[in-house]
Scaffold this motif. Structure first.
Motif, PDB file in Angstrom:
ATOM      1  N   ASP A   1       0.832  -1.197   0.000  1.00 44.56           N
ATOM      2  CA  ASP A   1       0.000   0.000   0.000  1.00 44.56           C
ATOM      3  C   ASP A   1       0.871   1.253   0.000  1.00 44.56           C
TER       4      ASP A   1
ATOM      5  N   TYR B   1       0.445   4.165  -2.700  1.00 43.80           N
ATOM      6  CA  TYR B   1       0.054   5.510  -2.289  1.00 43.80           C
ATOM      7  C   TYR B   1       1.107   6.544  -2.658  1.00 43.80           C
TER       8      TYR B   1
ATOM      9  N   VAL C   1      -4.059  10.542  -2.381  1.00 46.59           N
ATOM     10  CA  VAL C   1      -4.936   9.515  -1.806  1.00 46.59           C
ATOM     11  C   VAL C   1      -5.868  10.129  -0.763  1.00 46.59           C
TER      12      VAL C   1
ATOM     13  N   PHE D   1      -8.255   7.403  -5.225  1.00 45.45           N
ATOM     14  CA  PHE D   1      -7.017   7.923  -5.775  1.00 45.45           C
ATOM     15  C   PHE D   1      -7.323   9.172  -6.599  1.00 45.45           C
TER      16      PHE D   1
END
Length: 316
Positions: A163, A167, A172, A193
């Motif tokens: 993740d 990210y 995000v 996103f």
């Protein structure tokens, strides 16, 4: 059993265990989305409606085949040695959960080396049928749970590495919809996103629990993220039922250091323009600090102040 049937059975097991921890015990349940990480889910103990930071890891197995043979009131679970080594050396205490979807029986046993019996092909552990996973198991499950802050933070970073990478390259947003009139307030986090006004989220994080505040969730589940309030909807805007918090999140300094070190460990022969020994020392220090640090160099100062006020209220 076909692959599709096996997957359905597996999902039934995870869903059942989620409901038991979230609704019966009222603890935080978070499924791990990286399938090969070795732990299917993590659970955080909640006391008096507040998360404690004490975690356990779950390995969930679903299917009536696990319950075919009962010996002296026990189910014998067989495993590979690599799993025994992984689970017994894990920073969290690991519990094996067996679920029988036909009879709606769910049982558990903590994986401990002294309970495991080695065989020529691997190992086994006996799980008593009386170890029912329900609200009555609260005391047993909460005793001896993982609570060392450094180990827990290391676990969060390792389990969420993918993740972090994802990210890093996006703007995000997390959307929290809290049911204000329900004791069980949080029922998942939507991830967007680049644009949080999309009609459908890009992902969903399965975190359920008895809270109505973003701060304890971010502190305990995402020590590698900084955040600011991006938008807020008062419950009056939703018929008095749902309070919506939109957070913009980004990797904090420790997460960035962690990814640089991981890149170095994976490719030690490649040239890098960074002092890795010093970076590793700094990261070690951050593991031993509080699980929340804020790096708001490009966040909106006014909205960040609002978030800091929320943190202060929750800590009182």
């Amino acid at each position: 059993m076909t692959r599709t049937q096996s997957h359905i059975t597996e999902r039934i097991g995870v869903s059942t265990v989620d409901n038991i921890f979230s609704k019966d015990l009222k603890w935080f349940f978070r499924e791990q989305r990286v399938a090969d990480f070795g732990v299917d889910a993590e659970v955080e103990v909640v006391e008096d409606g507040k998360p404690t930071g004490k975690l356990i890891g779950l390995q969930i197995k679903s299917g009536s085949s696990f319950f075919k043979k009962v010996t002296s009131g026990k189910i014998r679970y067989y495993g590979e040695l690599k799993h025994l080594e992984y689970w017994t050396n894990h920073s969290l205490p690991i519990y094996i959960i067996l679920h029988n979807p036909e009879k709606q029986i769910t049982i558990f046993q903590r994986v401990e080396r002294h309970l495991a019996v080695l065989t020529e092909k691997g190992w086994y552990i006996d799980i008593p049928l009386e170890n029912r996973l329900d609200a009555t198991a609260r005391k047993i499950l909460s005793s001896g749970v993982g609570s060392d802050p450094e180990s827990l933070k290391r676990y969060r970073f390792a389990s969420d590495k993918m993740d972090m990478i994802k990210y890093k390259n996006h703007k995000v947003f997390f959307r929290f919809d809290f049911w204000v009139n329900k004791s069980f307030g949080l029922r998942g986090i939507d991830v967007y996103f680049d644009d949080y006004q999309k009609s459908v989220p890009d992902e969903n994080i399965e975190i359920w629990g008895p809270t109505h505040s973003t701060q304890p969730i971010m502190r305990h589940f995402f020590p590698w993220l900084d955040y600011e309030l991006a938008d807020f909807e008062h419950p009056d805007d939703n018929c008095g039922e749902i309070e919506c918090h939109i957070l913009r999140v980004k990797l904090n300094k420790s997460a960035k250091r962690f990814l640089k070190l991981e890149q170095f460990y994976e490719n030690p022969d490649l040239p890098y323009d960074i002092d890795y020994q010093n970076t590793e020392n700094i990261l070690e220090e951050s593991y031993n600090t509080l699980p929340w640090e804020i790096d708001n160099d490009d966040f909106d100062p006014e909205l960040t102040t609002m978030m800091q006020e929320e943190i202060h209220r929750d800590n009182e």
